[in-house]
Write an enzyme that holds these catalytic residues in place. Structure first.
Site, PDB file in Angstrom:
ATOM      1  N   GLU A 120      31.013  58.403  14.915  1.00 12.94           N
ATOM      2  CA  GLU A 120      30.379  58.586  16.173  1.00 12.94           C
ATOM      3  C   GLU A 120      29.292  57.347  16.571  1.00 12.94           C
ATOM      4  O   GLU A 120      28.869  56.723  15.636  1.00 12.94           O
ATOM      5  CB  GLU A 120      29.342  59.616  16.307  1.00 12.94           C
ATOM      6  CG  GLU A 120      29.904  60.896  16.074  1.00 12.94           C
ATOM      7  CD  GLU A 120      28.958  62.176  16.152  1.00 12.94           C
ATOM      8  OE1 GLU A 120      29.337  63.289  15.624  1.00 12.94           O
ATOM      9  OE2 GLU A 120      27.770  61.657  16.050  1.00 12.94           O
ATOM     10  N   CYS A 157      23.658  52.894  18.896  1.00 10.87           N
ATOM     11  CA  CYS A 157      23.427  53.571  17.454  1.00 10.87           C
ATOM     12  C   CYS A 157      24.807  53.573  16.686  1.00 10.87           C
ATOM     13  O   CYS A 157      25.702  54.039  17.360  1.00 10.87           O
ATOM     14  CB  CYS A 157      22.586  54.918  17.653  1.00 10.87           C
ATOM     15  SG  CYS A 157      22.607  55.840  16.156  1.00 10.87           S
ATOM     16  N   CYS A 186      28.282  61.679   5.214  1.00  9.49           N
ATOM     17  CA  CYS A 186      27.263  60.853   4.168  1.00  9.49           C
ATOM     18  C   CYS A 186      27.034  61.711   2.993  1.00  9.49           C
ATOM     19  O   CYS A 186      27.159  63.182   2.969  1.00  9.49           O
ATOM     20  CB  CYS A 186      25.892  61.037   5.048  1.00  9.49           C
ATOM     21  SG  CYS A 186      24.490  60.394   4.425  1.00  9.49           S
ATOM     22  N   CYS A 219      20.821  65.400   3.286  1.00  8.10           N
ATOM     23  CA  CYS A 219      19.453  65.763   3.932  1.00  8.10           C
ATOM     24  C   CYS A 219      19.658  67.028   4.457  1.00  8.10           C
ATOM     25  O   CYS A 219      20.709  67.317   5.279  1.00  8.10           O
ATOM     26  CB  CYS A 219      18.966  64.961   4.646  1.00  8.10           C
ATOM     27  SG  CYS A 219      18.818  63.286   4.107  1.00  8.10           S
ATOM     28  N   CYS A 270      20.488  67.716   8.508  1.00 14.81           N
ATOM     29  CA  CYS A 270      21.443  66.764   9.185  1.00 14.81           C
ATOM     30  C   CYS A 270      22.884  67.036   9.243  1.00 14.81           C
ATOM     31  O   CYS A 270      23.477  67.474   8.096  1.00 14.81           O
ATOM     32  CB  CYS A 270      21.209  65.217   8.590  1.00 14.81           C
ATOM     33  SG  CYS A 270      22.081  64.058   9.343  1.00 14.81           S
ATOM     34  N   CYS A 301      22.686  62.841  15.238  1.00 12.96           N
ATOM     35  CA  CYS A 301      23.558  62.421  14.132  1.00 12.96           C
ATOM     36  C   CYS A 301      24.639  63.267  13.554  1.00 12.96           C
ATOM     37  O   CYS A 301      24.157  64.399  13.191  1.00 12.96           O
ATOM     38  CB  CYS A 301      22.601  61.954  13.032  1.00 12.96           C
ATOM     39  SG  CYS A 301      23.049  61.140  11.616  1.00 12.96           S
TER      40      CYS A 301
HETATM   41  N1  SAH Z   1      20.960  57.652   6.378  1.00  8.10           N
HETATM   42  C1  SAH Z   1      20.140  57.213   7.369  1.00  8.10           C
HETATM   43  C2  SAH Z   1      20.409  56.830   8.737  1.00  8.10           C
HETATM   44  C3  SAH Z   1      21.089  58.184   9.379  1.00  8.10           C
HETATM   45  S1  SAH Z   1      20.022  59.416   9.783  1.00  8.10           S
HETATM   46  C4  SAH Z   1      18.749  57.791   7.301  1.00  8.10           C
HETATM   47  O1  SAH Z   1      18.405  58.584   6.419  1.00  8.10           O
HETATM   48  O2  SAH Z   1      17.872  57.269   7.866  1.00  8.10           O
HETATM   49  C5  SAH Z   1      19.195  58.465  11.207  1.00  8.10           C
HETATM   50  C6  SAH Z   1      18.141  59.294  11.526  1.00  8.10           C
HETATM   51  O3  SAH Z   1      18.408  60.600  12.229  1.00  8.10           O
HETATM   52  C7  SAH Z   1      17.047  60.040  10.497  1.00  8.10           C
HETATM   53  O4  SAH Z   1      15.719  59.548  10.550  1.00  8.10           O
HETATM   54  C8  SAH Z   1      17.283  61.550  10.366  1.00  8.10           C
HETATM   55  O5  SAH Z   1      16.209  61.990  10.083  1.00  8.10           O
HETATM   56  C9  SAH Z   1      17.714  61.669  11.927  1.00  8.10           C
HETATM   57  N2  SAH Z   1      18.250  62.961  12.116  1.00  8.10           N
HETATM   58  C10 SAH Z   1      19.345  63.424  11.457  1.00  8.10           C
HETATM   59  N3  SAH Z   1      19.562  64.691  11.769  1.00  8.10           N
HETATM   60  C11 SAH Z   1      18.776  65.009  12.757  1.00  8.10           C
HETATM   61  C12 SAH Z   1      18.794  66.076  13.459  1.00  8.10           C
HETATM   62  N4  SAH Z   1      19.414  67.319  13.624  1.00  8.10           N
HETATM   63  N5  SAH Z   1      17.432  66.160  14.468  1.00  8.10           N
HETATM   64  C13 SAH Z   1      16.761  65.240  14.437  1.00  8.10           C
HETATM   65  N6  SAH Z   1      16.919  63.895  13.812  1.00  8.10           N
HETATM   66  C14 SAH Z   1      17.997  63.906  12.999  1.00  8.10           C
END
Ligand code: SAH
Length: 374
Positions: free
Chosen positions: A118, A131, A138, A142, A145, A361
């Site tokens: 994406e 973006c 990944c 986390c 995510c 994301c």
């Molecule tokens: N791996 C990197 C970049 C990808 S995530 C990182 O961890 O920063 C990019 C941002 O999107 C991160 O700050 C993450 O916390 C946020 N993000 C991911 N899923 C999300 C969600 N469901 N709601 C809000 N922010 C989210």
């Protein structure tokens, strides 16, 4: 001397990840931007074409927004035909394009091997921000995510990262250009740093997309060794660290990789980045309702960041189907920000963009794939 400058300014020491014509499966046309300069040079030579055609074709794609070789009207017709027969203009194609009510555009791109990633184009006043993703899936896991639910499939190659920027830029009217890149899509950018740097070198070249390095933000889960490595390169990129919790225990629950690296190490690496590059770091903090959004978490975060010149970006959680987390209440979000601000901490709350088109994301890919398999 024959023209053997790296195609499109690629750094020759990093050419391992790009396609060699000889290695491609029969029948599959390579994307033009995936070509090694040497492959391209010999292809041109075989066709008795001048090496400077490389630059000319690149300028059509990067600067003049060509969508086909046929459009490249200052090339001889014979060359245009050979290009059409031998290559695709892009190695990725737009599989799905959604436009939200706030004019956020989300693209799901299909790669040569069928994988999908994406990218998102966001518009705000004069800013035009793309973006981009750096991996298919990944590995970081986390808990909130969508990108990491099924793990990582593979790293993206430099041209696959660059093509996301080009596809997004091509959605803009001719008089507008991309102003910012945020590396906040699928994947952990610092585990695919070489490919990302190659793509950014082109994005930031005047002969590429003409972006300023200061307008590029790389967001990381917080990998200390790689943060230090990036700092040592002394680029002007902005670093955002996904902190998400004010202490070791809570962070390890939300961001599993933290159990291994340790929150103090992450902060020390962020300090090193600031000291080395002079660029202030942003700490991203996702607010998960009832998990890390209490007033005491805000106070603990203040203590943790005390003495640091850093910015905090609060990100209210965007719901992901199948995950048990809730969005924080507007009151909890406001109160969290108020506590930080009152103590003099620089803080912003991230605006929600493209909420009606799965713009968080990894969500669009996941929702599309679930719809197809169900
Ligand atoms: N791996 C990197 C970049 C990808 S995530 C990182 O961890 O920063 C990019 C941002 O999107 C991160 O700050 C993450 O916390 C946020 N993000 C991911 N899923 C999300 C969600 N469901 N709601 C809000 N922010 C989210």
């Amino acid at each position: 001397m024959r023209c053997c400058r790296p195609f499109l300014l690629y750094n020759t020491s990093m050419t391992h990840s790009r396609a060699s014509l000889a290695l491609l499966p029969a029948g599959l046309k390579p994307g033009f931007l995936s070509l090694e300069d040497s492959s391209l040079a010999s292809w041109l030579e075989q066709g008795q074409e001048s090496p400077y055609r490389t630059r000319q074709i690149a300028a059509w794609i990067l600067e003049k927004r060509a969508l086909s070789f046929e459009q490249m009207t200052d090339l001889p017709a014979r060359l245009r035909d050979s290009l059409v027969q031998s290559f695709n203009l892009f190695s990725s194609r737009i599989d799905c394009h959604k436009v939200s009510l706030d004019d956020t555009n989300k693209l799901l791109l299909q790669l040569e091997d069928g994988n999908r990633v994406e990218c998102v184009l966001m518009k705000e006043e004069t800013r035009r921000t793309v973006c981009v993703s750096t991996q298919v899936g990944c590995a970081m896991g986390c808990v909130f995510c969508a990108s990491g639910i099924d793990g990582v499939v593979r790293n993206l190659r430099p041209h696959e990262i660059l093509e996301q920027m080009i596809h997004a830029r091509n959605l803009l009217p001719k008089e507008e250009r991309l102003t910012h890149v945020v590396v906040m899509g699928m994947g952990e950018p610092l585990t695919n740093l070489e490919a990302l740097l190659e793509a950014l070198a082109l994005a930031c070249s005047p002969k590429g997309l003409g972006l300023g390095a200061r307008n590029v933000t790389i967001s990381t889960v917080g990998l200390p060794v790689q943060i230090r490595k990036l700092a040592d390169l002394k680029k002007q990129f902005h670093l955002a660290v996904s902190l998400h919790a004010p202490n070791q225990d809570l962070r390890s629950r939300i961001v599993p990789v933290n159990a291994r690296v340790g929150i103090e190490e992450v902060l020390a690496a962020a300090d090193y980045f600031f000291d080395t590059t002079g660029r202030q770091v942003t700490f991203e903090y996702i607010l998960l309702g009832g998990v890390n959004d209490h007033a005491e978490h805000a106070r603990e975060l203040l203590q943790l960041l005390q003495g640091r010149k850093a910015h905090v970006n609060l990100i209210p959680f965007n719901r992901v189907v199948g995950l048990p987390y809730q969005r924080p209440t507007p009151e909890a979000t406001r109160e969290f920000a108020r506590i930080l601000k009152q103590a003099g901490q620089s803080v912003t709350i991230r605006k929600r963009k493209g909420a009606d088109i799965d713009a968080a994301c990894g969500q669009l890919r996941r929702n599309q794939e679930q719809a197809q398999s169900g």
